[in-house]
Design a protein around this motif. Structure first.
Motif, short mmCIF file in Angstrom:
data_model
loop_
_atom_site.label_atom_id
_atom_site.label_comp_id
_atom_site.label_asym_id
_atom_site.label_seq_id
_atom_site.Cartn_x
_atom_site.Cartn_y
_atom_site.Cartn_z
N ASN A 6 76.60 13.25 28.76
CA ASN A 6 75.94 13.82 29.60
C ASN A 6 76.03 13.30 30.80
OD1 ASN A 6 74.61 15.43 27.62
ND2 ASN A 6 72.52 13.60 27.90
N SER A 9 78.87 15.18 32.38
CA SER A 9 78.64 16.46 32.81
C SER A 9 77.77 16.90 33.55
CB SER A 9 77.75 17.27 31.37
OG SER A 9 78.42 17.60 30.42
N ARG A 12 80.41 16.48 36.55
CA ARG A 12 80.88 17.69 36.23
C ARG A 12 80.37 18.59 37.40
NH1 ARG A 12 83.16 20.92 31.81
NH2 ARG A 12 81.12 20.43 31.96
N SER A 38 88.11 18.15 36.85
CA SER A 38 86.89 18.99 35.88
C SER A 38 87.47 18.90 34.74
CB SER A 38 86.25 20.04 36.86
OG SER A 38 85.33 20.63 35.68
N SER A 41 87.48 15.97 31.73
CA SER A 41 86.66 15.59 31.93
C SER A 41 85.78 16.66 31.20
CB SER A 41 85.47 15.55 33.35
OG SER A 41 85.36 16.90 33.30
N ASP A 42 85.75 17.78 30.99
CA ASP A 42 84.85 18.72 30.01
C ASP A 42 85.68 18.59 28.44
OD1 ASP A 42 83.47 20.96 29.30
OD2 ASP A 42 85.22 22.63 29.99
N ASP A 45 84.41 14.80 27.56
CA ASP A 45 82.34 14.87 26.71
C ASP A 45 81.93 15.69 25.92
OD1 ASP A 45 82.50 17.55 27.69
OD2 ASP A 45 81.08 17.43 29.29
N GLY A 59 72.94 17.88 26.90
CA GLY A 59 74.47 17.77 26.95
C GLY A 59 74.80 19.58 26.49
N LEU A 62 73.91 21.11 30.15
CA LEU A 62 75.10 20.41 31.29
C LEU A 62 76.03 21.37 30.99
CD1 LEU A 62 73.67 17.04 31.59
CD2 LEU A 62 73.23 19.08 32.79
N ASP A 63 77.05 21.21 29.44
CA ASP A 63 78.02 21.36 29.80
C ASP A 63 78.22 23.01 30.19
OD1 ASP A 63 81.08 20.69 29.47
OD2 ASP A 63 80.87 21.76 27.69
N ALA A 66 77.79 23.54 33.91
CA ALA A 66 79.51 23.22 34.33
C ALA A 66 80.10 23.86 34.90
CB ALA A 66 79.45 21.69 34.37
N ASP A 67 80.73 24.12 33.30
CA ASP A 67 81.77 25.76 33.15
C ASP A 67 81.54 26.90 34.02
OD1 ASP A 67 83.37 23.40 31.85
OD2 ASP A 67 81.95 24.84 29.45
#
Length: 184
Positions: A6, A9, A12, A38, A41-42, A45, A59, A62-63, A66-67
């Motif tokens: 998390n 994310s 990111r 990025s 890190s994607d 995580d 999570g 968030l993931d 962010a994408d």
């Protein structure tokens, strides 16, 4: 809540405005570096979350957020700089808007966001690889030529998988919201 995945994310998400500023200022090398961080890190995580059993609902929200933000900001920047055509922005943003509209009826009937399908992950993966390559395609010579071919290959695969996943989400939502399943 503050598991390692998390925090990654969240980091990111914090990189999205950094990327936007860099790309609008024309700092392409730094913008590409942020985009690469990025992407790594994607992947990281997700690996950490699964390996150390740190998958959380936060999570899972968030993931993809962010994408989506990185995809949106990158698309707008690429279109603004005439690297990609406007239709690409419309096709990808339109898909996300369509799926965002599903959230209201799903929530009204007690459902949260739909679980991510592998096709959606693969489409996002392809798009997140396409964008840095399309940036590199602006270079002259063989690097630009190769980056253009690979970037557009990833972009087309990403578009196809992105929309295939959208169809899967629509079918899943239709099943959940069928009148015989929904109780008022």
């Amino acid at each position: 809540m503050l598991t390692v995945p998390n925090v990654i994310s969240l980091g990111r998400l914090a990189l999205v405005p950094v990327f936007a500023v860099l790309i609008t200022r024309g700092d392409d090398v730094w913008a590409l570096a942020v985009l690469a961080v990025s992407g790594i890190s994607d992947w990281l995580d997700g690996v950490i979350a699964r390996r150390f059993d740190q998958v959380s609902r936060l999570g899972q929200l968030l993931d993809p957020a962010a994408d989506r933000l990185f995809i949106l900001v990158t698309l707008v920047a690429l279109a603004w700089r005439d690297v990609v055509p406007l239709w690409l922005v419309v096709v990808l943003v339109g898909r996300d808007l369509l799926l965002a509209c599903l959230l209201v009826p799903l929530a009204r009937h007690g459902y949260g966001p739909l679980p991510v399908h592998f096709a959606g992950k693969a489409g996002t993966f392809a798009l997140l690889y396409a964008f840095p390559l399309l940036f590199l395609a602006e270079m002259s010579g063989p690097v630009g030529t190769i980056a253009s071919a690979l970037g557009w290959a990833f972009a087309w695969w990403g578009i196809g998988l992105y929309w295939f996943a959208a169809l899967l989400y629509l079918a899943q939502a239709r099943t959940l919201l069928r009148p015989d399943r929904v109780t008022a």
